[in-house]
Design an enzyme around this catalytic site. Structure first.
Site, short mmCIF file in Angstrom:
data_model
loop_
_atom_site.label_atom_id
_atom_site.label_comp_id
_atom_site.label_asym_id
_atom_site.label_seq_id
_atom_site.Cartn_x
_atom_site.Cartn_y
_atom_site.Cartn_z
N SER A 177 -16.63 -37.41 26.17
CA SER A 177 -17.67 -37.00 27.12
C SER A 177 -18.15 -35.57 26.94
CB SER A 177 -17.19 -37.22 28.55
OG SER A 177 -15.93 -36.62 28.76
N HIS A 205 -19.52 -43.59 27.86
CA HIS A 205 -20.72 -43.01 27.24
C HIS A 205 -21.22 -43.83 26.06
CE1 HIS A 205 -20.38 -39.32 29.63
NE2 HIS A 205 -19.08 -39.47 29.47
N LYS A 237 -23.84 -44.13 34.24
CA LYS A 237 -24.40 -43.37 33.11
C LYS A 237 -25.59 -44.14 32.52
CE LYS A 237 -20.35 -40.71 33.10
NZ LYS A 237 -18.90 -40.75 33.00
C1 LIG Z 1 -17.83 -40.30 33.78
C2 LIG Z 1 -16.60 -40.84 33.19
C3 LIG Z 1 -15.67 -41.52 33.97
C4 LIG Z 1 -15.77 -41.60 35.46
O1 LIG Z 1 -16.71 -42.52 35.86
P1 LIG Z 1 -17.32 -42.40 37.33
O2 LIG Z 1 -17.92 -43.72 37.58
O3 LIG Z 1 -18.29 -41.29 37.29
O4 LIG Z 1 -16.15 -42.11 38.24
C5 LIG Z 1 -14.59 -42.10 33.34
N1 LIG Z 1 -14.42 -41.98 32.01
C6 LIG Z 1 -15.28 -41.30 31.23
C7 LIG Z 1 -15.03 -41.20 29.76
C8 LIG Z 1 -16.39 -40.69 31.79
O5 LIG Z 1 -17.22 -40.00 31.05
#
Ligand SMILES: *Cc1c(COP(=O)(O)O)cnc(C)c1O
Length: 395
Positions: A177, A205, A237
């Site tokens: 990330s 991602h 995302k």
């Molecule tokens: C954003 C993210 C999360 C968390 O997801 P949310 O739905 O925002 O709680 C978990 N793992 C990774 C790799 C992320 O980038």
């Protein structure tokens, strides 16, 4: 109490590590409004431009009209509604797996899945740069947590070789990330199999973005599904909405339903959000042009940055094929200075500092979206050239 907390906050501020929020006045998009000013934004994870898509908004509205504002209960009580169930089936189909299970957030999915699978006496092996939720999940599970060198199958193999734990789970981000690079999944899967471990990939991602049809990092590498028995995805995302899921075989999903505390003891997502996600999933599948456009913009940005002679300006572009394009500038102070210089030019890029990233690797985390256009990427490049020069003379 307040004196002690205030003194700590002051130390944090002095170290350039104080975090603060900005109040955004409208929807996500290439341009966002903050404090009455419009900025060109390269901060969000809305990679496909779906967070403010009219069809997704309409689905949310009609979902609310039909199912109400809230789900009213946990999934195991009376909170599991038709939109949730339909979305789970569609996500299972999208990922090519027998079942998928919705969670309210990705953070909760990771906590729930890892702690449903592991306990005292087991071992979890995690990439050093895994997302905080995965590291927290490992700690919460009470399994022995071993962190291996970033993206290194040989380091993983050494770690696994020296472990005598009965159950062994290898956990990695698909796309990292804060670095934007991909985990070497085929090699990690080989090591996990050789060492009798199970592999779990959090493709927060990657899903929607990587692979020709957006099926994520596994599709990118052309991997067989059984090499990765546990797949986690998030919906806030590339999907543009909210929530998360785990996908896999029947026995995995039923195990999680029975024992993941962050699944059992929490309210289900609003059904309207599930309806919105069903629509965005259709767009992810039906509109591959969004991924093509993203790839074009990534290439344009990288070529433009290469032409800026970054090393001379005290910056380094990381090697990333994803929409996450981090520009490492070193100290937290310098990252803040460049970010502020960009903001003064009407461009928003967030400064990412320790402890989110290792000491000395503070960075500007540039993210691109299919909703951006070429001219906006060019504006970013121009503003970056000026801002790096300005911050270099100030700090
Ligand atoms: C954003 C993210 C999360 C968390 O997801 P949310 O739905 O925002 O709680 C978990 N793992 C990774 C790799 C992320 O980038």
């Amino acid at each position: 109490m307040m004196d002690e907390l205030s003194a700590e906050l002051e130390r944090r501020r002095a170290a350039h590590l104080y975090r603060s929020r900005r109040v955004v006045e409208g929807p996500q998009g290439p341009e966002i409004d903050i404090d009455g000013r419009r900025y060109l934004s390269f901060c969000s994870n809305d990679y496909l431009g779906l967070a403010n898509h009219p069809k997704v908004i309409t689905a949310l509205q009609s979902g609310a009209a039909r199912y109400g504002a809230g789900s009213g209960a946990a999934h195991l009580v009376t909170g599991h509604s038709m939109p949730h169930h339909a979305l789970e089936e569609e996500l299972a189909d999208f990922t090519g797996r027998p079942r998928a299970l919705l969670f309210s957030t990705g953070y909760m999915a990771n906590l729930g899945v890892v702690s449903a699978l592991l306990g005292t006496g087991d071992a979890v092996f995690e990439d050093r740069l895994n997302h905080a939720s995965l590291l927290d999940a490992g700690l919460l599970s009470r399994a022995r947590l071993a962190r291996y060198e970033h993206a290194s199958p040989s380091a993983l193999e050494r770690r696994m070789g020296s472990s005598r734990a009965r159950r062994r789970l290898v956990v990695t981000d698909g796309v990292f990330s804060m670095d934007g690079d991909l985990a070497p999944l085929p090699a990690l899967a080989e090591v996990a199999a050789r060492e009798r471990g199970w592999l779990m990939v959090d493709d927060a991602h990657g899903l929607g973005v990587m692979g020709a049809s957006g099926r994520g990092s596994l599709e990118h590498f052309g991997m067989a599904l059984d090499a990765v028995p546990v797949l986690v995805g998030t919906l806030g995302k590339a999907f543009g909405t909210f929530g998360a899921f785990v996908a896999g075989e029947e026995a995995l999903i039923e195990t999680v339903i029975q024992s993941a505390r962050s699944y059992v003891y929490t309210t289900a997502l609003p059904p309207s959000v599930a309806e919105a996600t069903r629509t965005s999933l259709r767009l992810v599948i039906d509109e591959p042009w969004r991924r093509d456009r993203l790839r074009t913009l990534i290439a344009r940005l990288r070529a433009g940055l290469a032409a800026l002679d970054l090393p001379r300006r005290g910056a380094r572009l990381m090697d990333s094929p994803s929409p996450i394009q981090p520009l490492v500038v070193g100290s937290a102070e310098r990252a803040l200075a460049v970010s502020a210089a960009l903001a003064a030019r009407g461009v928003m890029v967030s400064a990412i500092r320790p402890p989110t990233v290792p000491e000395g690797t503070a960075r500007l985390r540039i993210t691109l979206s299919a909703a951006h256009d070429e001219a906006q990427v060019d504006r970013l490049l121009e503003a970056l050239g000026e801002s790096l020069a300005e911050a270099a003379s100030d700090t």
